[in-house]
Design a protein around this motif. Structure first.
Motif, PDB file in Angstrom:
ATOM      1  N   ALA A 120       0.921  -1.232  -0.067  1.00 27.82           N
ATOM      2  CA  ALA A 120       0.014   0.089   0.015  1.00 27.82           C
ATOM      3  C   ALA A 120       0.815   1.358  -0.153  1.00 27.82           C
ATOM      4  O   ALA A 120       0.443   2.155  -0.409  1.00 27.82           O
ATOM      5  CB  ALA A 120      -0.965  -0.062   1.271  1.00 27.82           C
ATOM      6  N   LEU A 121       2.023   1.084   0.525  1.00 23.96           N
ATOM      7  CA  LEU A 121       3.010   2.219   0.327  1.00 23.96           C
ATOM      8  C   LEU A 121       3.223   2.810  -1.162  1.00 23.96           C
ATOM      9  O   LEU A 121       3.520   3.830  -1.154  1.00 23.96           O
ATOM     10  CB  LEU A 121       4.421   1.889   1.351  1.00 23.96           C
ATOM     11  CG  LEU A 121       4.577   1.426   2.152  1.00 23.96           C
ATOM     12  CD1 LEU A 121       5.848   0.960   2.802  1.00 23.96           C
ATOM     13  CD2 LEU A 121       4.151   2.881   3.368  1.00 23.96           C
ATOM     14  N   LEU A 122       2.959   2.039  -1.997  1.00 18.67           N
ATOM     15  CA  LEU A 122       3.305   2.370  -3.463  1.00 18.67           C
ATOM     16  C   LEU A 122       2.352   3.055  -3.758  1.00 18.67           C
ATOM     17  O   LEU A 122       2.637   4.010  -4.633  1.00 18.67           O
ATOM     18  CB  LEU A 122       3.414   1.150  -4.177  1.00 18.67           C
ATOM     19  CG  LEU A 122       4.627  -0.332  -3.813  1.00 18.67           C
ATOM     20  CD1 LEU A 122       4.432  -1.192  -4.455  1.00 18.67           C
ATOM     21  CD2 LEU A 122       5.892   0.382  -3.637  1.00 18.67           C
ATOM     22  N   ALA A 123       1.266   3.172  -3.220  1.00 20.50           N
ATOM     23  CA  ALA A 123       0.263   3.990  -3.849  1.00 20.50           C
ATOM     24  C   ALA A 123       0.174   5.480  -3.474  1.00 20.50           C
ATOM     25  O   ALA A 123      -0.365   6.340  -3.939  1.00 20.50           O
ATOM     26  CB  ALA A 123      -1.259   3.411  -3.622  1.00 20.50           C
ATOM     27  N   ASP A 124       0.993   5.778  -2.373  1.00 21.41           N
ATOM     28  CA  ASP A 124       1.055   7.137  -1.872  1.00 21.41           C
ATOM     29  C   ASP A 124       2.376   7.509  -2.099  1.00 21.41           C
ATOM     30  O   ASP A 124       3.227   7.073  -1.227  1.00 21.41           O
ATOM     31  CB  ASP A 124       0.529   7.039  -0.562  1.00 21.41           C
ATOM     32  CG  ASP A 124       0.381   8.415   0.272  1.00 21.41           C
ATOM     33  OD1 ASP A 124       1.203   9.261   0.042  1.00 21.41           O
ATOM     34  OD2 ASP A 124      -0.649   8.749   0.922  1.00 21.41           O
ATOM     35  N   ASP A 125       2.640   8.511  -2.759  1.00 20.55           N
ATOM     36  CA  ASP A 125       4.119   8.876  -3.008  1.00 20.55           C
ATOM     37  C   ASP A 125       4.824   9.493  -1.703  1.00 20.55           C
ATOM     38  O   ASP A 125       5.971   9.302  -1.336  1.00 20.55           O
ATOM     39  CB  ASP A 125       4.313   9.947  -4.175  1.00 20.55           C
ATOM     40  CG  ASP A 125       4.127   9.139  -5.573  1.00 20.55           C
ATOM     41  OD1 ASP A 125       4.496   7.947  -5.549  1.00 20.55           O
ATOM     42  OD2 ASP A 125       3.826   9.764  -6.528  1.00 20.55           O
ATOM     43  N   GLU A 126       4.062  10.322  -1.017  1.00 20.23           N
ATOM     44  CA  GLU A 126       4.541  10.962   0.445  1.00 20.23           C
ATOM     45  C   GLU A 126       4.630  10.074   1.206  1.00 20.23           C
ATOM     46  O   GLU A 126       5.806   9.944   1.903  1.00 20.23           O
ATOM     47  CB  GLU A 126       3.406  12.121   0.640  1.00 20.23           C
ATOM     48  CG  GLU A 126       3.900  12.890   1.728  1.00 20.23           C
ATOM     49  CD  GLU A 126       2.806  13.858   2.127  1.00 20.23           C
ATOM     50  OE1 GLU A 126       3.017  14.332   3.439  1.00 20.23           O
ATOM     51  OE2 GLU A 126       1.982  14.138   1.516  1.00 20.23           O
ATOM     52  N   LEU A 127       3.875   9.189   1.374  1.00 19.52           N
ATOM     53  CA  LEU A 127       4.179   7.893   2.497  1.00 19.52           C
ATOM     54  C   LEU A 127       5.361   7.042   2.163  1.00 19.52           C
ATOM     55  O   LEU A 127       6.188   6.574   2.848  1.00 19.52           O
ATOM     56  CB  LEU A 127       2.929   7.008   2.516  1.00 19.52           C
ATOM     57  CG  LEU A 127       3.096   6.144   3.480  1.00 19.52           C
ATOM     58  CD1 LEU A 127       3.029   6.656   5.158  1.00 19.52           C
ATOM     59  CD2 LEU A 127       1.333   5.294   3.739  1.00 19.52           C
ATOM     60  N   TRP A 128       5.446   6.879   0.499  1.00 22.47           N
ATOM     61  CA  TRP A 128       6.403   6.162   0.164  1.00 22.47           C
ATOM     62  C   TRP A 128       7.815   6.802   0.407  1.00 22.47           C
ATOM     63  O   TRP A 128       8.911   6.094   0.932  1.00 22.47           O
ATOM     64  CB  TRP A 128       6.557   5.634  -1.377  1.00 22.47           C
ATOM     65  CG  TRP A 128       7.674   5.350  -2.019  1.00 22.47           C
ATOM     66  CD1 TRP A 128       8.441   5.827  -2.746  1.00 22.47           C
ATOM     67  CD2 TRP A 128       8.144   3.903  -1.781  1.00 22.47           C
ATOM     68  NE1 TRP A 128       9.698   5.012  -3.396  1.00 22.47           N
ATOM     69  CE2 TRP A 128       9.284   3.992  -2.650  1.00 22.47           C
ATOM     70  CE3 TRP A 128       7.828   2.763  -1.171  1.00 22.47           C
ATOM     71  CZ2 TRP A 128      10.255   2.684  -2.719  1.00 22.47           C
ATOM     72  CZ3 TRP A 128       8.584   1.738  -1.190  1.00 22.47           C
ATOM     73  CH2 TRP A 128       9.633   1.349  -1.879  1.00 22.47           C
ATOM     74  N   GLN A 129       7.920   7.762   0.286  1.00 22.99           N
ATOM     75  CA  GLN A 129       9.166   8.664   0.426  1.00 22.99           C
ATOM     76  C   GLN A 129       9.408   8.682   1.984  1.00 22.99           C
ATOM     77  O   GLN A 129      10.679   8.754   2.494  1.00 22.99           O
ATOM     78  CB  GLN A 129       9.047  10.113  -0.089  1.00 22.99           C
ATOM     79  CG  GLN A 129       9.117  10.100  -1.444  1.00 22.99           C
ATOM     80  CD  GLN A 129      10.298   9.659  -2.105  1.00 22.99           C
ATOM     81  OE1 GLN A 129      11.344   9.864  -1.787  1.00 22.99           O
ATOM     82  NE2 GLN A 129      10.248   8.706  -3.345  1.00 22.99           N
TER      83      GLN A 129
END
Length: 253
Positions: free
Chosen positions: A151-160
């Protein structure tokens, strides 16, 4: 009351006759085990390890390698082992749990009732990489594993936000080198998902080489994060393990 920086207990059970200490996967955090106390019932206290560099330890410096991480945890966890305790480590967490166990065993040979290693090939089978894994390679690998981490991949801010911890965890995995040591004496249960393309049931069976205690390999339905799909199957395994349930109570020394 003493504060333990590396551990989180979401449902305190000081009177429970046994406890399970859970070690997260790469990029994972203690919150991955938030609901496990309810699954296991009142007889088991669940303690989750919080690695540096994530969630409420975001500002803590990342460990240099798995050996350093395991050394830190082993020092802090020893006072908690006053009742029959099992370790559960998933993926990278299995290697960390094993390294903690091997550090504790010489000083406290009776304190670990069982080691559960999940979705991870045995340390003797690991070969360190000489190249640095790229961020996009990490992202592709996380995507291939599925589970809640994807699910991290769907949200760039969360991924970073999550990337620094993931990057360091993957570096530790890729540079990990197994060093021969005395075998564990505790029982070991190695678990694999039957649809896990990254770690097979045959891969986890090599954990038998690392203990002179009883060993069993268990296959659960699902992929790398099989317990995201059916946590009850894993919980049933813990509840029905009579050897852990009947372990003698440990006296603090």
């Amino acid at each position: 009351m003493r504060s333990f920086r590396s551990f989180r207990t979401f449902v305190p059970r000081p009177q429970a006759p046994r406890q399970l200490v859970c070690f997260p996967h790469a990029g994972g955090a203690a919150s991955a085990f938030r609901g496990w106390a309810e699954l296991l019932g009142p007889s088991t206290a669940v303690v989750a390890v919080q690695y540096p560099g994530r969630q409420d330890r975001f500002g803590d410096p990342p460990p240099a390698d798995i050996a350093a991480l395991a050394g830190q945890i082993a020092v802090e966890i020893a006072p908690l082992l006053t009742r029959p305790t099992a370790f559960f480590g998933h993926s990278m967490g299995a290697t960390v749990a094993y390294e903690v166990a091997r550090r504790l065993q010489p000083r406290f040979p009776s304190r670990l009732a069982r080691l559960y290693v999940s979705a991870c090939d045995a340390p003797p089978a690991r070969r360190p990489r000489t190249t640095v894994i790229a961020d996009e390679e990490i992202r592709a690998y996380v995507r291939s594993l599925g589970g809640s981490g994807a699910a991290l991949l769907a949200d760039d801010e969360l991924w970073q936000l999550s990337l620094p911890a993931l990057r360091n965890d993957f570096r530790m995995i890729e540079t990990y080198r197994y060093r021969t040591a005395a075998p564990l004496t505790c029982p070991v249960t190695a678990i694999a998902g039957d649809a896990d393309d990254s770690v097979s049931p045959d891969d986890v069976r090599r954990w038998q080489e690392l203990t002179i205690g009883p060993f069993e390999a268990v296959v659960q339905p699902g992929g790398h994060f099989y317990f995201d799909e059916s946590a009850e199957g894993l919980a049933a395994l813990f509840r029905e393990d009579s050897r852990w349930s009947r372990a003698d109570r440990i006296v603090e020394v």
